[in-house]
Design a protein around this motif. Structure first.
Motif, PDB file in Angstrom:
ATOM      1  N   LEU A  95       0.836  -1.207   0.000  1.00 36.85           N
ATOM      2  CA  LEU A  95       0.000   0.000   0.000  1.00 36.85           C
ATOM      3  C   LEU A  95       0.871   1.257   0.000  1.00 36.85           C
ATOM      4  O   LEU A  95       0.638   2.183  -0.771  1.00 36.85           O
ATOM      5  CB  LEU A  95      -0.927  -0.037   1.216  1.00 36.85           C
ATOM      6  N   VAL A  96       1.896   1.288   0.847  1.00 33.98           N
ATOM      7  CA  VAL A  96       2.775   2.458   0.916  1.00 33.98           C
ATOM      8  C   VAL A  96       3.480   2.666  -0.425  1.00 33.98           C
ATOM      9  O   VAL A  96       3.449   3.761  -0.997  1.00 33.98           O
ATOM     10  CB  VAL A  96       3.807   2.304   2.064  1.00 33.98           C
ATOM     11  N   ARG A  97       4.078   1.634  -0.964  1.00 34.21           N
ATOM     12  CA  ARG A  97       4.823   1.754  -2.227  1.00 34.21           C
ATOM     13  C   ARG A  97       3.915   2.283  -3.346  1.00 34.21           C
ATOM     14  O   ARG A  97       4.286   3.205  -4.084  1.00 34.21           O
ATOM     15  CB  ARG A  97       5.386   0.380  -2.617  1.00 34.21           C
ATOM     16  N   ASP A  98       2.716   1.704  -3.466  1.00 38.91           N
ATOM     17  CA  ASP A  98       1.845   2.060  -4.591  1.00 38.91           C
ATOM     18  C   ASP A  98       1.240   3.455  -4.437  1.00 38.91           C
ATOM     19  O   ASP A  98       1.177   4.218  -5.398  1.00 38.91           O
ATOM     20  CB  ASP A  98       0.709   1.035  -4.740  1.00 38.91           C
ATOM     21  N   THR A  99       0.786   3.785  -3.240  1.00 37.52           N
ATOM     22  CA  THR A  99       0.097   5.068  -3.097  1.00 37.52           C
ATOM     23  C   THR A  99       1.080   6.241  -3.029  1.00 37.52           C
ATOM     24  O   THR A  99       0.724   7.358  -3.382  1.00 37.52           O
ATOM     25  CB  THR A  99      -0.865   5.078  -1.882  1.00 37.52           C
ATOM     26  N   VAL A 100       2.330   5.988  -2.598  1.00 35.38           N
ATOM     27  CA  VAL A 100       3.353   7.041  -2.667  1.00 35.38           C
ATOM     28  C   VAL A 100       3.647   7.367  -4.135  1.00 35.38           C
ATOM     29  O   VAL A 100       3.761   8.536  -4.507  1.00 35.38           O
ATOM     30  CB  VAL A 100       4.637   6.623  -1.915  1.00 35.38           C
ATOM     31  N   ALA A 101       3.737   6.329  -4.972  1.00 31.16           N
ATOM     32  CA  ALA A 101       3.975   6.555  -6.409  1.00 31.16           C
ATOM     33  C   ALA A 101       2.835   7.360  -7.040  1.00 31.16           C
ATOM     34  O   ALA A 101       3.035   8.091  -8.012  1.00 31.16           O
ATOM     35  CB  ALA A 101       4.141   5.221  -7.129  1.00 31.16           C
ATOM     36  N   LEU A 102       1.635   7.221  -6.479  1.00 26.45           N
ATOM     37  CA  LEU A 102       0.479   7.939  -7.019  1.00 26.45           C
ATOM     38  C   LEU A 102       0.393   9.368  -6.491  1.00 26.45           C
ATOM     39  O   LEU A 102      -0.389  10.169  -6.996  1.00 26.45           O
ATOM     40  CB  LEU A 102      -0.814   7.183  -6.708  1.00 26.45           C
ATOM     41  N   GLY A 103       1.184   9.681  -5.458  1.00 30.96           N
ATOM     42  CA  GLY A 103       1.254  11.070  -5.003  1.00 30.96           C
ATOM     43  C   GLY A 103       0.363  11.429  -3.829  1.00 30.96           C
ATOM     44  O   GLY A 103       0.004  12.596  -3.680  1.00 30.96           O
ATOM     45  N   VAL A 104       0.000  10.451  -2.966  1.00 31.72           N
ATOM     46  CA  VAL A 104      -0.804  10.823  -1.797  1.00 31.72           C
ATOM     47  C   VAL A 104       0.020  11.711  -0.867  1.00 31.72           C
ATOM     48  O   VAL A 104       1.250  11.677  -0.868  1.00 31.72           O
ATOM     49  CB  VAL A 104      -1.345   9.601  -0.997  1.00 31.72           C
ATOM     50  N   THR A 105      -0.671  12.518  -0.069  1.00 25.19           N
ATOM     51  CA  THR A 105      -0.020  13.515   0.786  1.00 25.19           C
ATOM     52  C   THR A 105       0.296  12.964   2.164  1.00 25.19           C
ATOM     53  O   THR A 105       1.286  13.327   2.785  1.00 25.19           O
ATOM     54  CB  THR A 105      -0.956  14.731   0.960  1.00 25.19           C
ATOM     55  N   ASN A 121       6.717  -0.785  11.631  1.00 25.31           N
ATOM     56  CA  ASN A 121       8.134  -0.480  11.525  1.00 25.31           C
ATOM     57  C   ASN A 121       8.276   0.823  10.725  1.00 25.31           C
ATOM     58  O   ASN A 121       8.357   0.806   9.497  1.00 25.31           O
ATOM     59  CB  ASN A 121       8.835  -1.660  10.833  1.00 25.31           C
ATOM     60  N   ALA A 122       8.284   1.933  11.454  1.00 24.21           N
ATOM     61  CA  ALA A 122       8.272   3.255  10.807  1.00 24.21           C
ATOM     62  C   ALA A 122       9.485   3.440   9.889  1.00 24.21           C
ATOM     63  O   ALA A 122       9.369   3.990   8.790  1.00 24.21           O
ATOM     64  CB  ALA A 122       8.244   4.351  11.871  1.00 24.21           C
ATOM     65  N   GLU A 123      10.628   2.967  10.358  1.00 18.12           N
ATOM     66  CA  GLU A 123      11.884   3.112   9.614  1.00 18.12           C
ATOM     67  C   GLU A 123      11.795   2.390   8.256  1.00 18.12           C
ATOM     68  O   GLU A 123      12.134   2.936   7.212  1.00 18.12           O
ATOM     69  CB  GLU A 123      13.010   2.526  10.477  1.00 18.12           C
ATOM     70  N   ARG A 124      11.293   1.162   8.287  1.00 21.58           N
ATOM     71  CA  ARG A 124      11.183   0.372   7.057  1.00 21.58           C
ATOM     72  C   ARG A 124      10.169   0.993   6.082  1.00 21.58           C
ATOM     73  O   ARG A 124      10.422   1.054   4.875  1.00 21.58           O
ATOM     74  CB  ARG A 124      10.782  -1.063   7.413  1.00 21.58           C
ATOM     75  N   LEU A 125       9.048   1.457   6.617  1.00 24.11           N
ATOM     76  CA  LEU A 125       8.039   2.066   5.745  1.00 24.11           C
ATOM     77  C   LEU A 125       8.583   3.348   5.111  1.00 24.11           C
ATOM     78  O   LEU A 125       8.308   3.636   3.948  1.00 24.11           O
ATOM     79  CB  LEU A 125       6.760   2.359   6.524  1.00 24.11           C
ATOM     80  N   HIS A 126       9.366   4.111   5.879  1.00 23.64           N
ATOM     81  CA  HIS A 126       9.952   5.326   5.338  1.00 23.64           C
ATOM     82  C   HIS A 126      10.907   4.974   4.185  1.00 23.64           C
ATOM     83  O   HIS A 126      10.913   5.650   3.152  1.00 23.64           O
ATOM     84  CB  HIS A 126      10.683   6.100   6.431  1.00 23.64           C
ATOM     85  N   ARG A 127      11.681   3.914   4.354  1.00 23.36           N
ATOM     86  CA  ARG A 127      12.602   3.495   3.282  1.00 23.36           C
ATOM     87  C   ARG A 127      11.829   3.102   2.023  1.00 23.36           C
ATOM     88  O   ARG A 127      12.218   3.439   0.905  1.00 23.36           O
ATOM     89  CB  ARG A 127      13.461   2.308   3.742  1.00 23.36           C
ATOM     90  N   ILE A 128      10.721   2.362   2.223  1.00 22.54           N
ATOM     91  CA  ILE A 128       9.897   1.950   1.070  1.00 22.54           C
ATOM     92  C   ILE A 128       9.307   3.180   0.382  1.00 22.54           C
ATOM     93  O   ILE A 128       9.282   3.268  -0.847  1.00 22.54           O
ATOM     94  CB  ILE A 128       8.789   0.969   1.526  1.00 22.54           C
TER      95      ILE A 128
END
Lengths: 240, 240
Positions: A95-105, A121-128
């Protein structure tokens, strides 16, 4: 269009110098084997695009001299605040990878009656998220909030925002709504957890101004529903 | 709404009896430990929903007596023929799983200049499609074609269909097009391979009636672009 660039946190960007650390340092120096004198592109995840030349390489970081700095204006797409019942790790990462690519805020995982126990895991999600920013060319990295308790979160929202809740039983579609060109406020989108909304949660959402919308006639996994809802909002028509 | 059901190929469905075999037999009997006398739900992937009682269990199959048979009408969504540059296995599997849940009618992988060498496991993709049919409650399993050569495929299409090609450089959006309620023909959507379209392919598509549309301001992985395009089409407005 840049096909690859590195990330540096704003704290690591000085007037003339950028320092690469951690994953980005390792990828640049150890994987791609860039060397002193090589030119690379860097983003701060907040719209800045920097061209820099590697000047010194240490064991865990490298300093780069800024040659050029530009700013990518935010694209003219709606601000989308995406919230969802907390998911298991692999689904959450997709979800994070796909919706970041789509430009969610902004992304807000919610603790709900039917959501899974949080392993956040906040650190891992931030990296993704940073990887997705780099891959997609979207130079704005969204904020990823820590999981919030649904009942606390829902009463804390700006009452003026457009708020949508994905509901397979709804008849209204996103395209049935009136979308004025003047709407500049974030659109808040709420996606249920894998187990679905508890009826009390659905009622509470509606009481707090959420409009139920149907995004698919079929039952979708939560992370797919999130992508579908964001895609529909990005591609919705504007009523003149 | 059924929350779980099994799949039986049309050949295994007689007037009064359904035979479960392969994965579905194993899942029903060995994993879920269903037994003689238990009632289960079965779909044929073509809209039929059968309620049946397990009567006999053999080593590799079980026979079930039909108690009730119903038919799920196709949902009132556009027929979407999704075509895309051939992808590596994991991306292809994600694309199949996600777009089957969204209700696409047909999937056509294409061999293009920048597409990967095909490792096409038709059997495995069919299983993934069936799983997605069962999970999503979409009782229509789309046709998944073998990879086709782009230049052969593009000249073989019905000239009357609505044909869209996803192009990050395009300014037109799906919501900018005129969508009449009368359009009952399939919409053909073409998504480039990971390496992007070769300029010659883009030209050939346009010469053959494809309209370039922009589905995201950012660069999307192919399987995500496919989901975004299908989501936008499912949620587009209809011009009265």
């Amino acid at each position: 269009m840049h096909h690859f660039f590195f990330f540096a946190a704003p704290d690591n960007i000085q007037e003339n110098t950028v320092t690469l650390t951690d994953e980005d340092f390792r990828h640049c120096i150890q994987v791609l084997r860039k060397n002193i004198g090589d030119e690379i592109d860097i983003t701060d995840g907040r719209g800045k695009i920097i061209t820099a030349v590697i000047e010194t390489i240490d064991k865990n970081s490298c300093d780069c001299r800024i040659v050029q700095a530009a700013f990518q204006e935010k694209k003219d797409i709606p601000e989308i605040l995406l919230t969802f019942g907390m998911l298991k790790s692999s689904a959450l990462e997709n979800l994070v990878r796909d919706t970041v690519a789509l430009g969610v805020t902004e992304l807000v995982p919610l603790l709900m009656k039917h959501s899974v126990k949080p392993k956040f895991n906040a650190e891992r999600l931030h990296r993704i998220a940073i990887e997705s920013v780099k891959q997609s060319g979207n130079c704005y990295c969204p904020i990823i909030r820590k999981p919030q308790k649904f009942s606390d979160w829902i009463v804390s929202l700006d009452r003026e925002s457009v708020k949508l809740i994905a509901d397979q039983a709804a008849s209204r579609k996103i395209s049935d709504m009136y979308w004025s060109t003047e709407i500049k406020k974030p659109i808040i989108v709420l996606i249920g957890p894998e187990g679905g909304f508890h009826p009390g949660e659905m009622n509470m959402a509606v009481e707090n101004g959420f409009i139920p919308v149907n995004i698919s006639p079929y039952r979708l996994r939560s992370e797919l529903a999130a992508v579908v809802a964001v895609s529909a909002l990005l591609n919705r028509g504007i009523d003149e």
